[in-house]
Enzyme design. Structure first.
Site, PDB file in Angstrom:
ATOM      1  N   ARG A 126     -18.930   0.197  12.403  1.00  0.00           N
ATOM      2  CA  ARG A 126     -18.694   1.634  12.352  1.00  0.00           C
ATOM      3  C   ARG A 126     -19.309   2.235  13.609  1.00  0.00           C
ATOM      4  O   ARG A 126     -20.291   1.706  14.149  1.00  0.00           O
ATOM      5  CB  ARG A 126     -19.329   2.252  11.112  1.00  0.00           C
ATOM      6  CG  ARG A 126     -18.824   1.683   9.784  1.00  0.00           C
ATOM      7  CD  ARG A 126     -19.558   2.318   8.613  1.00  0.00           C
ATOM      8  NE  ARG A 126     -19.076   1.839   7.323  1.00  0.00           N
ATOM      9  CZ  ARG A 126     -19.604   0.805   6.665  1.00  0.00           C
ATOM     10  NH1 ARG A 126     -20.646   0.158   7.177  1.00  0.00           N
ATOM     11  NH2 ARG A 126     -19.107   0.429   5.497  1.00  0.00           N
TER      12      ARG A 126
ATOM     13  N   LYS B  93     -23.825   1.677   5.344  1.00  0.00           N
ATOM     14  CA  LYS B  93     -23.861   2.611   4.220  1.00  0.00           C
ATOM     15  C   LYS B  93     -24.710   2.044   3.089  1.00  0.00           C
ATOM     16  O   LYS B  93     -24.718   0.847   2.833  1.00  0.00           O
ATOM     17  CB  LYS B  93     -22.432   2.874   3.718  1.00  0.00           C
ATOM     18  CG  LYS B  93     -21.581   3.679   4.693  1.00  0.00           C
ATOM     19  CD  LYS B  93     -20.226   3.997   4.100  1.00  0.00           C
ATOM     20  CE  LYS B  93     -19.409   4.886   5.028  1.00  0.00           C
ATOM     21  NZ  LYS B  93     -18.075   5.208   4.457  1.00  0.00           N
TER      22      LYS B  93
ATOM     23  N   HIS C 241     -12.625   3.898  14.673  1.00  0.00           N
ATOM     24  CA  HIS C 241     -12.287   3.258  13.404  1.00  0.00           C
ATOM     25  C   HIS C 241     -10.998   2.446  13.512  1.00  0.00           C
ATOM     26  O   HIS C 241     -10.775   1.532  12.716  1.00  0.00           O
ATOM     27  CB  HIS C 241     -12.180   4.306  12.300  1.00  0.00           C
ATOM     28  CG  HIS C 241     -12.944   3.937  11.060  1.00  0.00           C
ATOM     29  ND1 HIS C 241     -14.315   3.743  11.045  1.00  0.00           N
ATOM     30  CD2 HIS C 241     -12.526   3.677   9.801  1.00  0.00           C
ATOM     31  CE1 HIS C 241     -14.696   3.399   9.828  1.00  0.00           C
ATOM     32  NE2 HIS C 241     -13.637   3.344   9.057  1.00  0.00           N
TER      33      HIS C 241
ATOM     34  N   ARG D  63     -12.153  -0.914  14.270  1.00  0.00           N
ATOM     35  CA  ARG D  63     -12.704  -1.545  13.059  1.00  0.00           C
ATOM     36  C   ARG D  63     -11.566  -2.052  12.180  1.00  0.00           C
ATOM     37  O   ARG D  63     -11.624  -3.177  11.660  1.00  0.00           O
ATOM     38  CB  ARG D  63     -13.573  -0.538  12.302  1.00  0.00           C
ATOM     39  CG  ARG D  63     -14.160  -1.049  10.981  1.00  0.00           C
ATOM     40  CD  ARG D  63     -15.169  -0.032  10.452  1.00  0.00           C
ATOM     41  NE  ARG D  63     -15.487  -0.196   9.050  1.00  0.00           N
ATOM     42  CZ  ARG D  63     -16.435  -1.000   8.582  1.00  0.00           C
ATOM     43  NH1 ARG D  63     -17.132  -1.756   9.409  1.00  0.00           N
ATOM     44  NH2 ARG D  63     -16.678  -1.060   7.284  1.00  0.00           N
TER      45      ARG D  63
ATOM     46  N   HIS E 125     -18.600  -3.878   3.188  1.00  0.00           N
ATOM     47  CA  HIS E 125     -18.058  -3.162   2.036  1.00  0.00           C
ATOM     48  C   HIS E 125     -18.811  -3.570   0.778  1.00  0.00           C
ATOM     49  O   HIS E 125     -19.002  -4.758   0.507  1.00  0.00           O
ATOM     50  CB  HIS E 125     -16.572  -3.483   1.841  1.00  0.00           C
ATOM     51  CG  HIS E 125     -15.679  -2.792   2.823  1.00  0.00           C
ATOM     52  ND1 HIS E 125     -14.384  -3.205   3.079  1.00  0.00           N
ATOM     53  CD2 HIS E 125     -15.880  -1.701   3.617  1.00  0.00           C
ATOM     54  CE1 HIS E 125     -13.847  -2.401   3.975  1.00  0.00           C
ATOM     55  NE2 HIS E 125     -14.738  -1.483   4.315  1.00  0.00           N
TER      56      HIS E 125
ATOM     57  N   TYR F  12      -6.531  -4.255   3.476  1.00  0.00           N
ATOM     58  CA  TYR F  12      -6.099  -5.002   4.653  1.00  0.00           C
ATOM     59  C   TYR F  12      -5.123  -6.110   4.305  1.00  0.00           C
ATOM     60  O   TYR F  12      -4.432  -6.628   5.188  1.00  0.00           O
ATOM     61  CB  TYR F  12      -7.319  -5.570   5.390  1.00  0.00           C
ATOM     62  CG  TYR F  12      -8.193  -4.476   5.952  1.00  0.00           C
ATOM     63  CD1 TYR F  12      -7.778  -3.740   7.054  1.00  0.00           C
ATOM     64  CD2 TYR F  12      -9.404  -4.145   5.357  1.00  0.00           C
ATOM     65  CE1 TYR F  12      -8.560  -2.715   7.562  1.00  0.00           C
ATOM     66  CE2 TYR F  12     -10.186  -3.120   5.858  1.00  0.00           C
ATOM     67  CZ  TYR F  12      -9.760  -2.405   6.953  1.00  0.00           C
ATOM     68  OH  TYR F  12     -10.525  -1.379   7.443  1.00  0.00           O
TER      69      TYR F  12
END
Length: 305
Positions: A148, A180, A248, A251, A274, A283
């Site tokens: 990110r 995150k 992004h 990414r 994630h 994806y």
């Protein structure tokens, strides 16, 4: 329940101090509550009821707000009322059972492999200046490791002390990032990215504030996400990219291309950081689009009716 206390302020303080959310996340929650306060004015937001929340969602949709934004608002409001239930004796969460309007589920935008390679290798300056070397290192690292942009700009030169959250491990050839949810992960760095980083580190000036920031602006300050976005956008334009490219996109391209080559969804999930594999499964749709495009171009009866 008393309406004399400033419950929104107490809730935001709890997010910042106890849950230790980032200032950007707390600011987003503050904006969500400001929208709710505007909708229910002059009543206090802690007095809002279920039917009112339904009306507010419908009103926002009628004003043209996207279903995605409404869903995010509802999520923010739901967290606030859950806090009231715990600390102020609220009987029921008025947001429970309220759903945002349905929305078409879009796929993340990713470059083709050829377009990504062209973007990485394009020389948009006549000679390698420090700014160009910094740009190349940042862009290569974004695509090589799927970071990110906030993770990229938080990187330090190396692990310095116990307070270090993200750094480039030169000896190990990888980066350690805190993403995150304060989740730390280690991600490999490809050979082209390592070479670009070495070229940048050879000319990197000392940081103006003496910090160990890996990437610096022309003024010697830590690179910001906004500056990376602007530099990448300009680089893409100068390189002749037919599409708008932001961090992004790199990414997404990293994840899509890795999945196309490996088929290992769990590995891609870990590399992206994630928490749930559901976030990574999008994806697989991109991968199918790639396969379908190959089929359409290569199979002799693909376009046969």
């Amino acid at each position: 329940m008393s309406s004399e206390l400033d419950w929104p302020a107490r809730y935001l303080a709890q997010l910042a101090t106890q849950r230790r959310l980032s200032p950007h996340t707390v600011a987003a929650y503050r904006r969500d509550l400001a929208v709710l306060a505007r909708l229910c004015e002059p009543a206090a937001i802690e007095t809002v009821e279920h039917a009112m929340i339904r009306r507010y969602a419908a009103k926002l949709h009628g004003e043209g707000m996207s279903p995605r934004t409404i869903a995010r608002l509802l999520s923010g409001w739901r967290g606030f009322f859950a806090y009231l239930a715990e600390h102020a004796g609220l009987a029921a969460n008025p947001v429970d059972g309220v759903r945002a309007p349905r929305r078409a589920k879009g796929l993340p935008k990713a470059l083709s492999v050829d377009a990504a390679v062209q973007l990485m290798t394009a020389n948009t300056h006549g000679h390698p200046e420090p700014a160009e070397l910094c740009n190349r290192a940042m862009f290569e690292l974004l695509y090589s490791s799927g970071l990110r942009v906030s993770e990229l700009t938080s990187l330090d030169l190396a692990w310095t002390d116990a307070k270090s959250l993200s750094w480039y491990d030169l000896a190990g050839g990888d980066v350690v990032v805190t993403g995150k949810g304060n989740k730390m992960r280690r991600v490999p760095v490809g050979a082209p990215a390592r070479a670009a980083l070495a070229a940048w580190l050879a000319v990197r000036p000392p940081a103006q504030d003496g910090s160990a920031a890996l990437f610096l602006t022309a003024r010697g300050a830590r690179m910001t996400p906004r500056a990376v976005q602007q530099r990448l956008k300009q680089h893409a334009i100068l390189s002749g990219s037919p599409v708008h490219v932001h961090p992004h996109v790199l990414r997404h391209s990293f994840a899509s291309h890795l999945l196309q080559s490996s088929g290992d969804l769990r590995a891609v999930q870990e590399l992206l950081g994630h928490a749930s594999i559901t976030s990574t499964q999008v994806y697989t749709a991109l991968d199918f689009q790639h396969l379908a495009a190959v089929y359409d171009q290569a199979h002799p009866r693909a376009k046969s009716k």
